[in-house]
Motif scaffolding. Structure first.
Motif, PDB file in Angstrom:
ATOM      1  N   ASP A  36     109.419  -3.775 -21.426  1.00  0.00           N
ATOM      2  CA  ASP A  36     110.234  -4.438 -20.287  1.00  0.00           C
ATOM      3  C   ASP A  36     109.831  -5.854 -19.881  1.00  0.00           C
ATOM      4  OD1 ASP A  36     111.511  -4.605 -17.873  1.00  0.00           O
ATOM      5  OD2 ASP A  36     109.994  -3.685 -16.640  1.00  0.00           O
ATOM      6  N   PRO A  37     110.755  -6.900 -19.962  1.00  0.00           N
ATOM      7  CA  PRO A  37     110.673  -8.216 -19.933  1.00  0.00           C
ATOM      8  C   PRO A  37     110.144  -8.546 -18.419  1.00  0.00           C
ATOM      9  CG  PRO A  37     112.727  -7.763 -21.131  1.00  0.00           C
ATOM     10  CD  PRO A  37     112.335  -6.482 -20.430  1.00  0.00           C
ATOM     11  N   GLN A  38     110.594  -7.766 -17.664  1.00  0.00           N
ATOM     12  CA  GLN A  38     110.309  -8.154 -16.046  1.00  0.00           C
ATOM     13  C   GLN A  38     108.764  -7.698 -15.874  1.00  0.00           C
ATOM     14  OE1 GLN A  38     111.980  -9.926 -13.826  1.00  0.00           O
ATOM     15  NE2 GLN A  38     110.479 -10.015 -12.570  1.00  0.00           N
ATOM     16  N   GLY A  39     108.575  -6.353 -16.361  1.00  0.00           N
ATOM     17  CA  GLY A  39     107.279  -5.761 -16.207  1.00  0.00           C
ATOM     18  C   GLY A  39     105.955  -6.507 -16.549  1.00  0.00           C
ATOM     19  N   VAL A  40     106.123  -7.491 -17.575  1.00  0.00           N
ATOM     20  CA  VAL A  40     104.891  -8.275 -18.144  1.00  0.00           C
ATOM     21  C   VAL A  40     104.294  -9.021 -17.124  1.00  0.00           C
ATOM     22  CG1 VAL A  40     106.184 -10.179 -18.832  1.00  0.00           C
ATOM     23  CG2 VAL A  40     104.108  -9.485 -20.129  1.00  0.00           C
ATOM     24  N   TYR A  41     104.918  -9.627 -16.069  1.00  0.00           N
ATOM     25  CA  TYR A  41     104.503 -10.505 -15.140  1.00  0.00           C
ATOM     26  C   TYR A  41     103.638  -9.718 -14.352  1.00  0.00           C
ATOM     27  CZ  TYR A  41     108.299 -13.302 -16.646  1.00  0.00           C
ATOM     28  OH  TYR A  41     109.187 -13.858 -17.580  1.00  0.00           O
ATOM     29  N   GLN A  42     103.546  -8.470 -14.024  1.00  0.00           N
ATOM     30  CA  GLN A  42     102.743  -7.726 -13.432  1.00  0.00           C
ATOM     31  C   GLN A  42     101.162  -7.838 -13.975  1.00  0.00           C
ATOM     32  OE1 GLN A  42     103.125  -6.528 -10.316  1.00  0.00           O
ATOM     33  NE2 GLN A  42     105.203  -7.126 -10.351  1.00  0.00           N
ATOM     34  N   ASP A  43     101.116  -8.217 -15.219  1.00  0.00           N
ATOM     35  CA  ASP A  43      99.844  -8.014 -15.857  1.00  0.00           C
ATOM     36  C   ASP A  43      99.973  -9.113 -16.813  1.00  0.00           C
ATOM     37  OD1 ASP A  43      97.248  -7.022 -16.767  1.00  0.00           O
ATOM     38  OD2 ASP A  43      98.279  -5.855 -18.214  1.00  0.00           O
ATOM     39  N   ASP A  65     122.655 -15.385 -28.721  1.00  0.00           N
ATOM     40  CA  ASP A  65     123.676 -14.572 -27.894  1.00  0.00           C
ATOM     41  C   ASP A  65     123.166 -13.182 -27.535  1.00  0.00           C
ATOM     42  OD1 ASP A  65     125.606 -16.286 -28.337  1.00  0.00           O
ATOM     43  OD2 ASP A  65     126.749 -15.435 -30.108  1.00  0.00           O
ATOM     44  N   ASP A  66     121.857 -12.829 -27.971  1.00  0.00           N
ATOM     45  CA  ASP A  66     121.498 -11.765 -27.653  1.00  0.00           C
ATOM     46  C   ASP A  66     120.321 -11.743 -26.771  1.00  0.00           C
ATOM     47  OD1 ASP A  66     123.089 -10.014 -29.245  1.00  0.00           O
ATOM     48  OD2 ASP A  66     121.777 -10.219 -31.175  1.00  0.00           O
ATOM     49  N   LEU A  67     120.034 -13.086 -26.157  1.00  0.00           N
ATOM     50  CA  LEU A  67     119.039 -13.011 -25.425  1.00  0.00           C
ATOM     51  C   LEU A  67     119.472 -12.727 -23.780  1.00  0.00           C
ATOM     52  CD1 LEU A  67     117.533 -16.753 -26.516  1.00  0.00           C
ATOM     53  CD2 LEU A  67     116.388 -14.646 -26.728  1.00  0.00           C
ATOM     54  N   GLY A  68     118.637 -12.355 -23.166  1.00  0.00           N
ATOM     55  CA  GLY A  68     118.846 -12.287 -21.732  1.00  0.00           C
ATOM     56  C   GLY A  68     117.900 -13.038 -20.819  1.00  0.00           C
ATOM     57  N   SER A  69     118.002 -12.992 -19.632  1.00  0.00           N
ATOM     58  CA  SER A  69     117.259 -13.689 -18.793  1.00  0.00           C
ATOM     59  C   SER A  69     115.640 -13.207 -19.011  1.00  0.00           C
ATOM     60  CB  SER A  69     117.492 -13.587 -17.337  1.00  0.00           C
ATOM     61  OG  SER A  69     116.462 -14.072 -16.505  1.00  0.00           O
ATOM     62  N   PRO A  70     114.717 -14.107 -18.999  1.00  0.00           N
ATOM     63  CA  PRO A  70     113.381 -13.926 -19.217  1.00  0.00           C
ATOM     64  C   PRO A  70     112.911 -13.190 -18.064  1.00  0.00           C
ATOM     65  CG  PRO A  70     113.532 -16.385 -18.882  1.00  0.00           C
ATOM     66  CD  PRO A  70     114.837 -15.606 -19.231  1.00  0.00           C
ATOM     67  N   VAL A  71     113.586 -13.202 -16.878  1.00  0.00           N
ATOM     68  CA  VAL A  71     113.153 -12.706 -15.572  1.00  0.00           C
ATOM     69  C   VAL A  71     114.415 -11.942 -15.070  1.00  0.00           C
ATOM     70  CG1 VAL A  71     111.076 -13.955 -14.763  1.00  0.00           C
ATOM     71  CG2 VAL A  71     113.483 -14.942 -14.466  1.00  0.00           C
ATOM     72  N   PRO A  72     114.856 -10.938 -15.777  1.00  0.00           N
ATOM     73  CA  PRO A  72     115.946 -10.153 -15.392  1.00  0.00           C
ATOM     74  C   PRO A  72     116.093  -9.446 -13.814  1.00  0.00           C
ATOM     75  CG  PRO A  72     114.636  -8.866 -16.807  1.00  0.00           C
ATOM     76  CD  PRO A  72     113.950 -10.110 -16.630  1.00  0.00           C
ATOM     77  N   ALA A  73     114.739  -9.174 -13.432  1.00  0.00           N
ATOM     78  CA  ALA A  73     114.890  -8.441 -12.238  1.00  0.00           C
ATOM     79  C   ALA A  73     114.091  -8.977 -11.131  1.00  0.00           C
ATOM     80  CB  ALA A  73     114.797  -6.800 -12.353  1.00  0.00           C
ATOM     81  N   PRO A  74     113.745 -10.083 -10.797  1.00  0.00           N
ATOM     82  CA  PRO A  74     112.942 -10.486 -10.020  1.00  0.00           C
ATOM     83  C   PRO A  74     112.972 -10.011  -8.487  1.00  0.00           C
ATOM     84  CG  PRO A  74     114.385 -12.409 -10.095  1.00  0.00           C
ATOM     85  CD  PRO A  74     114.696 -11.170 -11.163  1.00  0.00           C
ATOM     86  N   ARG A  75     111.726  -9.910  -7.788  1.00  0.00           N
ATOM     87  CA  ARG A  75     112.031  -9.246  -6.454  1.00  0.00           C
ATOM     88  C   ARG A  75     112.284 -10.305  -5.420  1.00  0.00           C
ATOM     89  NH1 ARG A  75     106.159  -6.183  -6.459  1.00  0.00           N
ATOM     90  NH2 ARG A  75     105.674  -8.058  -7.630  1.00  0.00           N
ATOM     91  N   THR A 236     105.140 -16.938   2.838  1.00  0.00           N
ATOM     92  CA  THR A 236     105.237 -15.347   2.625  1.00  0.00           C
ATOM     93  C   THR A 236     104.593 -15.211   1.212  1.00  0.00           C
ATOM     94  OG1 THR A 236     107.072 -13.637   1.968  1.00  0.00           O
ATOM     95  CG2 THR A 236     107.479 -16.076   1.253  1.00  0.00           C
ATOM     96  N   PRO A 237     104.131 -14.196   0.642  1.00  0.00           N
ATOM     97  CA  PRO A 237     103.498 -14.043  -0.586  1.00  0.00           C
ATOM     98  C   PRO A 237     104.452 -14.279  -1.452  1.00  0.00           C
ATOM     99  CG  PRO A 237     102.918 -12.060   0.994  1.00  0.00           C
ATOM    100  CD  PRO A 237     103.838 -12.931   1.616  1.00  0.00           C
ATOM    101  N   LEU A 238     104.113 -14.975  -2.488  1.00  0.00           N
ATOM    102  CA  LEU A 238     105.025 -14.897  -3.724  1.00  0.00           C
ATOM    103  C   LEU A 238     104.447 -13.774  -4.797  1.00  0.00           C
ATOM    104  CD1 LEU A 238     105.042 -18.860  -4.269  1.00  0.00           C
ATOM    105  CD2 LEU A 238     106.603 -17.198  -2.824  1.00  0.00           C
ATOM    106  N   LEU A 239     105.449 -13.059  -5.336  1.00  0.00           N
ATOM    107  CA  LEU A 239     104.984 -12.003  -6.222  1.00  0.00           C
ATOM    108  C   LEU A 239     105.011 -12.190  -7.669  1.00  0.00           C
ATOM    109  CD1 LEU A 239     106.723  -9.270  -3.962  1.00  0.00           C
ATOM    110  CD2 LEU A 239     104.430 -10.115  -3.604  1.00  0.00           C
ATOM    111  N   PRO A 240     104.334 -11.578  -8.658  1.00  0.00           N
ATOM    112  CA  PRO A 240     104.514 -11.937  -9.877  1.00  0.00           C
ATOM    113  C   PRO A 240     106.160 -11.513 -10.357  1.00  0.00           C
ATOM    114  CG  PRO A 240     102.579 -10.499  -9.313  1.00  0.00           C
ATOM    115  CD  PRO A 240     103.447 -10.682  -8.122  1.00  0.00           C
ATOM    116  N   GLY A 241     106.486 -12.420 -10.962  1.00  0.00           N
ATOM    117  CA  GLY A 241     107.934 -12.407 -11.665  1.00  0.00           C
ATOM    118  C   GLY A 241     108.890 -13.030 -10.797  1.00  0.00           C
ATOM    119  N   ASP A 242     108.312 -13.438  -9.389  1.00  0.00           N
ATOM    120  CA  ASP A 242     109.561 -14.195  -8.728  1.00  0.00           C
ATOM    121  C   ASP A 242     109.819 -15.477  -9.062  1.00  0.00           C
ATOM    122  OD1 ASP A 242     109.053 -12.340  -6.758  1.00  0.00           O
ATOM    123  OD2 ASP A 242     107.909 -13.374  -5.131  1.00  0.00           O
ATOM    124  N   VAL A 243     111.079 -16.104  -8.637  1.00  0.00           N
ATOM    125  CA  VAL A 243     111.636 -17.181  -9.059  1.00  0.00           C
ATOM    126  C   VAL A 243     111.855 -18.121  -8.044  1.00  0.00           C
ATOM    127  CG1 VAL A 243     113.832 -17.804 -10.392  1.00  0.00           C
ATOM    128  CG2 VAL A 243     112.713 -16.050 -11.258  1.00  0.00           C
TER     129      VAL A 243
END
Length: 290
Positions: A36-43, A65-75, A236-243
């Motif tokens: 999971d590209p987004q999950g890596v920021y938790q660790d 063309d096959d690349l997505g956002s490196p942070v596809p689902a930030p909170r 406000t707390p900034l969370l891993p994977g926030d943008v």
């Protein structure tokens, strides 16, 4: 290190420009880190420690063309307004001096570096190239001096803005006009700060169909990246994977005479020095049949 999202899987990109190789992280780590590209920021700390000595032997070429956002689902997605003096002037405002103007983009607007973006009928769709900051660990009440320790890396972003919707209310409803589907392309990957000669001074710019429309340097930010992390985390707390979209230089469409807007078929190319580029094609919304 360049960390990317390839067809929804977490990869590390190695190789020289034009000859990039994608290294699948789950396979290379024997399952220690998931796909999971987004999950890596938790660790993030453990991941970067492992990646620093990993042996990359299973990579393969890939299409951008096959690349997505490196942070596809930030909170959380924060954006900063009027953070370059010349852009504040073209927008008709005094440059902020004490506190950066902050608004949010809804996470559902995030898309990839090559995504096609729908522009609405009757809209005035504008461009805003920006340096994007991705948070790498929980950060609350962090000082500017400690801010870089909380950052996973940088990416390229576009704060695409539909000005009719943005200005439809009093005061303007920034988040609504800047959060339509696809209005937050980010990519092509995340670059860790050790890859950049000077993380505080990077060229950024964009072009429409090859015509340059914006060019600036992040050294001209009114509120630097460390200052932004400190200011936001104070509230406000900034969370891993926030943008964090850090602001745009001058040259946007609304500030031109005559004003200019993105149109069906336009290709918007955006770059940040040392990171890479986005290439997004605009297409018109299908007329309603009702």
């Amino acid at each position: 290190m360049r960390v990317a999202n390839l067809k929804g899987r977490l990869v590390v990109v190695t190789g020289d420009p034009g000859h990039e190789i994608a290294q699948d992280v789950e396979k290379a780590s024997g399952g220690r880190f998931g796909p999971d590209p987004q999950g890596v920021y938790q660790d993030w700390g453990a991941f970067t420690t492992w990646a620093a000595t990993a042996g990359w032997e299973m990579g393969s070429p890939f299409s951008a063309d096959d690349l997505g956002s490196p942070v596809p689902a930030p909170r959380q997605v924060f954006a900063i307004g009027l953070n370059y003096g010349e852009h504040a002037a073209e927008a008709g405002y005094d440059a902020p001096t004490t506190t950066p103007p902050v608004f949010t983009k809804f996470p559902s607007c995030i898309t990839g570096p090559r995504a096609a973006i729908e522009i609405p009928q009757g809209g005035h769709v504008d461009w805003e190239v920006e340096l994007v900051v991705v948070i790498g660990r929980h950060a609350h009440r962090v000082s500017a001096g400690d801010a870089f320790d909380c950052i996973a890396g940088y990416s390229v972003g576009q704060d695409i803005s539909e000005r009719v919707l943005q200005m439809a209310a009093t005061p303007p409803q920034f988040s609504m006009g800047k959060s339509l589907p696809g209005f937050g392309p980010v990519g092509p990957w995340l670059v860790t700060l050790d890859e950049l000669a000077d993380p505080d001074d990077l060229e950024l710019g964009c072009a429409i169909n090859g015509e340059p429309v914006q060019l600036g340097r992040t050294s001209n930010l009114i509120f630097s990246v460390p200052a932004l992390v400190a200011t936001l985390s104070a509230s406000t707390p900034l969370l891993p994977g926030d943008v964090i979209f850090t602001g745009t230089p001058s040259g946007v469409g609304i500030g031109r005479d005559p004003q200019r807007w993105l149109a069906d078929g336009d290709v918007l190319t955006s770059h940040v020095e040392g990171i890479g580029e986005l290439r997004n094609r605009m297409f018109a919304a299908t007329p309603s049949t009702t």
